[in-house]
Design a protein around this motif. Structure first.
Motif, PDB file in Angstrom:
ATOM      1  N   GLY A 209      39.477  30.046  31.139  1.00 23.36           N
ATOM      2  CA  GLY A 209      40.261  29.569  32.279  1.00 23.36           C
ATOM      3  C   GLY A 209      41.756  29.828  32.169  1.00 23.36           C
ATOM      4  O   GLY A 209      42.543  29.230  32.905  1.00 23.36           O
ATOM      5  N   GLY A 213      41.443  35.177  32.175  1.00 22.38           N
ATOM      6  CA  GLY A 213      40.235  34.856  32.933  1.00 22.38           C
ATOM      7  C   GLY A 213      40.528  34.846  34.421  1.00 22.38           C
ATOM      8  O   GLY A 213      39.767  35.403  35.228  1.00 22.38           O
ATOM      9  N   TRP A 234      32.116  31.909  37.087  1.00 25.25           N
ATOM     10  CA  TRP A 234      33.334  31.698  36.275  1.00 25.25           C
ATOM     11  C   TRP A 234      33.170  30.403  35.500  1.00 25.25           C
ATOM     12  O   TRP A 234      33.177  29.312  36.090  1.00 25.25           O
ATOM     13  N   THR A 236      34.430  27.739  32.728  1.00 28.15           N
ATOM     14  CA  THR A 236      35.666  27.318  32.031  1.00 28.15           C
ATOM     15  C   THR A 236      35.474  25.928  31.421  1.00 28.15           C
ATOM     16  O   THR A 236      34.672  25.135  31.899  1.00 28.15           O
ATOM     17  N   LEU A 243      42.356  23.369  36.302  1.00 30.15           N
ATOM     18  CA  LEU A 243      42.424  24.809  36.001  1.00 30.15           C
ATOM     19  C   LEU A 243      43.727  25.432  36.535  1.00 30.15           C
ATOM     20  O   LEU A 243      44.137  25.124  37.657  1.00 30.15           O
ATOM     21  N   THR A 315      38.829  34.312  26.370  1.00 28.19           N
ATOM     22  CA  THR A 315      39.147  32.990  25.825  1.00 28.19           C
ATOM     23  C   THR A 315      40.375  33.008  24.911  1.00 28.19           C
ATOM     24  O   THR A 315      40.543  32.123  24.079  1.00 28.19           O
TER      25      THR A 315
END
Ligand SMILES: Cc1cc2nc3c(=O)[nH]c(=O)nc-3n(C[C@H](O)[C@H](O)[C@H](O)COP(=O)(O)OP(=O)(O)OC[C@H]3O[C@@H](n4cnc5c(N)ncnc54)[C@H](O)[C@@H]3O)c2cc1C
Length: 411
Positions: A209, A213, A234, A236, A243, A315
Motif C-alpha cells: 500500500g 503499490g 489490490w 494491503t 491507505l 512491499t
C-alpha cells in the motif's frame, strides 16, 4: 603490499548520491574510485517509467551541477518532473562521463564484501586506531573474476532498490514464496509500456500500500480502460481509510494526485479494481496446468483465496547489510539504518520527507572510523528518503573525511 595513500576514497554505487560524493571527493583532493554493480544510475533506469515526485531543481546535486555547467551541460526546466529514465540518461550519464570522473567510475564491478586489511571486526573495538588498517574491498566482475582494492576512506551509497521486502506476514516469506519468487514481480513494473503484454486482459494481484503499490495499481486501472478483461486485486495491510493518507498542504502535485487516485480506487470507484484491506499474506501456490496463482490472504483469522494470472509484490525495500558485516557498524534494530540517524528519524515520528532535515555528520558516523553509509541506504527500510537530503549528507561527510584524513581543502 604498500599502504594506500591517505586520500584514497572508495565509493560503492554510481547512483545520484554516489556520484555526488565522487565529485565532492575530487573537489577536495581525494583519489576517488566508484564501484558500480550495473550501469551508472541502474536503479532509476529500472524504475525508468515512473515520474519523480520532485522537480529537476530538487534532484540535482549542487557540486555535480556546477561541474556539468562548466562542461557546457544545459540543465532541464527546473520545475519539470523527470521520469527515472530521463533522470538517468539526462543527468547521471553525462555526469559520469565528465573528464574528471573518467577512469574512476567502474561499472559492472560488484562489491561483494568490505573489511579492513590485517584486522578483524572484533579487534580494536570502536577504536580510531582501526584507521591504521586500510579498507579492503572484494570486487567481482561479470565474468566472476575477483580482485581486492584498498582505500583509506569508504562510502557505501549502494541504495536499497536491489533488495525488495518479502510479501509474507511478519516480513518473512509467505509459504511457497521463496520457491516462486523468481517468477513473481518485486518492483513497480512498467505495465503500460514495456510489460503491457504481460498484464493486458489478465488479473493481477498487487501487494503493498505504499507509493510503489499505488503507482502500479493506478497504472493497471488505466490499462483496464484500454484492454478489456484487465483486472486488479489490490491487497494491503492498510484499510481503505488509512491507505495513502494525504500529506497536509502537500507541495508535491504528483504525489498528491497519485494518493488521491489510489484512495479513490481503494474505495471502489473503478470496476476493474478490488481492494482487500487489513490483510496479511499467508501463502502462494502456482498451478502449472492453468498458469494461475492461488494466493491465500488472512483477514483477521479468516482466510481468503485470490486466483490471479500475475503477482506483483510492492512491499518496499531494505539495505544489504551483508556488505559491511565485517565492519563495526551500529545498526538500528527496527529499520536497519545506521543507529544514530535511525534514532533521529524515529524521534521525528515519521515526518514527511520534505520536513526531514539532514541531521548532521555525527548521526552518520559509525564505530568504524572513516566509513559512512549515505543516500537511500542510510534510511534503512524507511521509504522517506529524499535526494536533497542525500546531497547534504555528502557535503557533510566529505568535509569530515577531508578533515580526518588531512586531505586537500579540509587540512
Ligand atoms: C520508484 C522510486 C521513485 C523515487 N522518486 C523520488 C523522487 O521523486 N524524489 C526523490 O528525492 N527521491 C525519490 N526516490 C528515492 C531516492 O531518491 C532514489 O531511490 C535514489 O535513486 C537514491 O539514490 P542513491 O544514490 O542513494 O541510490 P541508488 O540510486 O539506489 O543507487 C545505488 C547504486 O548502487 C549500486 N549497487 C548496489 N549494490 C552494489 C554493490 N554491492 N556493488 C556495487 N554497486 C552496487 C546499484 O546498482 C545502484 O546503481 C525514489 C525511489 C524510487 C524507488
Amino acid at each position: 603490499m604498500p599502504d594506500p595513500a591517505r586520500n584514497t576514497l572508495a565509493i560503492v554505487g554510481a547512483g545520484p548520491i554516489g556520484l555526488e560524493a565522487a565529485i565532492a571527493g575530487l573537489d577536495l583532493g581525494f583519489d576517488v574510485h566508484v564501484f558500480e554493480r550495473g550501469e551508472v544510475g541502474s536503479h532509476p533506469l529500472a524504475w525508468g517509467h515512473v515520474r519523480m515526485f520532485t522537480p529537476w531543481r530538487m534532484n540535482l546535486g549542487p557540486r555535480s551541477l556546477e561541474h556539468l555547467r562548466r562542461a557546457g551541460w544545459v540543465a532541464p526546466d527546473p520545475e519539470a518532473f523527470p521520469s527515472g529514465l530521463e533522470y538517468a540518461e539526462g543527468y547521471l550519464h553525462p555526469l559520469a562521463r565528465l573528464p574528471g570522473l573518467s577512469g574512476r567510475v567502474h561499472t559492472h564491478a560488484q562489491v561483494v564484501h568490505l573489511g579492513r586489511r590485517g584486522t578483524l571486526k572484533g579487534d580494536w573495538i570502536g577504536d580510531p586506531r582501526r584507521r591504521e588498517f586500510p579498507f579492503r574491498l572484494l570486487v567481482r566482475d561479470p565474468g566472476g573474476r575477483e580482485s581486492f582494492l584498498h582505500a583509506c576512506s569508504l562510502i557505501d551509497a549502494s541504495g536499497v532498490y536491489g533488495q525488495p521486502n518479502w510479501a509474507g506476514d511478519g516480513g518473512i516469506p509467505a509459504r511457497g514464496e521463496l520457491y516462486l519468487a523468481p517468477q513473481l514481480g518485486y518492483h513497480p513494473d512498467d505495465v503500460l509500456g514495456l510489460k503491457r503484454e504481460r498484464y493486458a486482459g489478465r488479473r493481477t494481484l498487487v501487494i503493498g500500500g505504499g507509493a510503489s503499490g499505488a503507482t502500479t495499481v493506478t497504472n493497471l486501472a488505466a490499462l483496464a480502460e484500454q484492454a478489456p478483461g484487465t483486472a486488479v486485486a489490490w491487497a494491503t495491510r492498510e484499510t481503505a481509510d488509512t491507505l495513502c493518507l494525504p500529506v497536509a498542504d502537500d507541495p508535491l502535485p504528483g504525489r498528491r494526485a497519485l494518493y488521491e487516485r489510489a484512495r479513490a480506487l481503494a474505495r471502489g470507484t473503478h470496476a476493474a479494481v478490488v481492494h482487500i484491506g487489513g490483510m496479511r499474506v499467508e501463502g502462494f501456490e502456482f498451478n502449472s496446468a492453468t498458469h494461475r496463482y492461488r494466493v491465500t490472504l488472512l483477514i483477521g483469522e479468516q482466510p481468503r483465496v485470490e486466483e490471479v494470472d500475475e503477482v506483483l509484490v510492492n512491499t518496499g525495500f531494505g539495505p544489504d547489510d551483508s556488505l559491511y558485516r565485517e565492519l563495526q557498524v551500529h545498526e538500528c534494530y527496527a529499520t536497519r539504518a545506521p543507529m544514530k540517524l535511525a534514532a533521529a528519524l524515529l524521534a521525528g515520528g515519521g515526518a514527511d520527507c520534505l520536513a526531514t532535515p539532514a541531521f548532521g555528520v555525527e548521526t552518520l558516523s559509525n564505530p568504524e572510523p572513516d566509513f559512512y553509509i549515505v543516500g537511500h541506504k542510510s534510511y534503512g527500510r524507511s521509504s522517506n528518503f529524499l535526494l536533497e537530503t542525500g546531497f547534504k549528507q555528502v557535503d557533510e561527510v566529505l568535509g569530515k573525511l577531508a578533515k580526518d584524513q588531512r586531505v586537500g581543502a579540509g587540512v
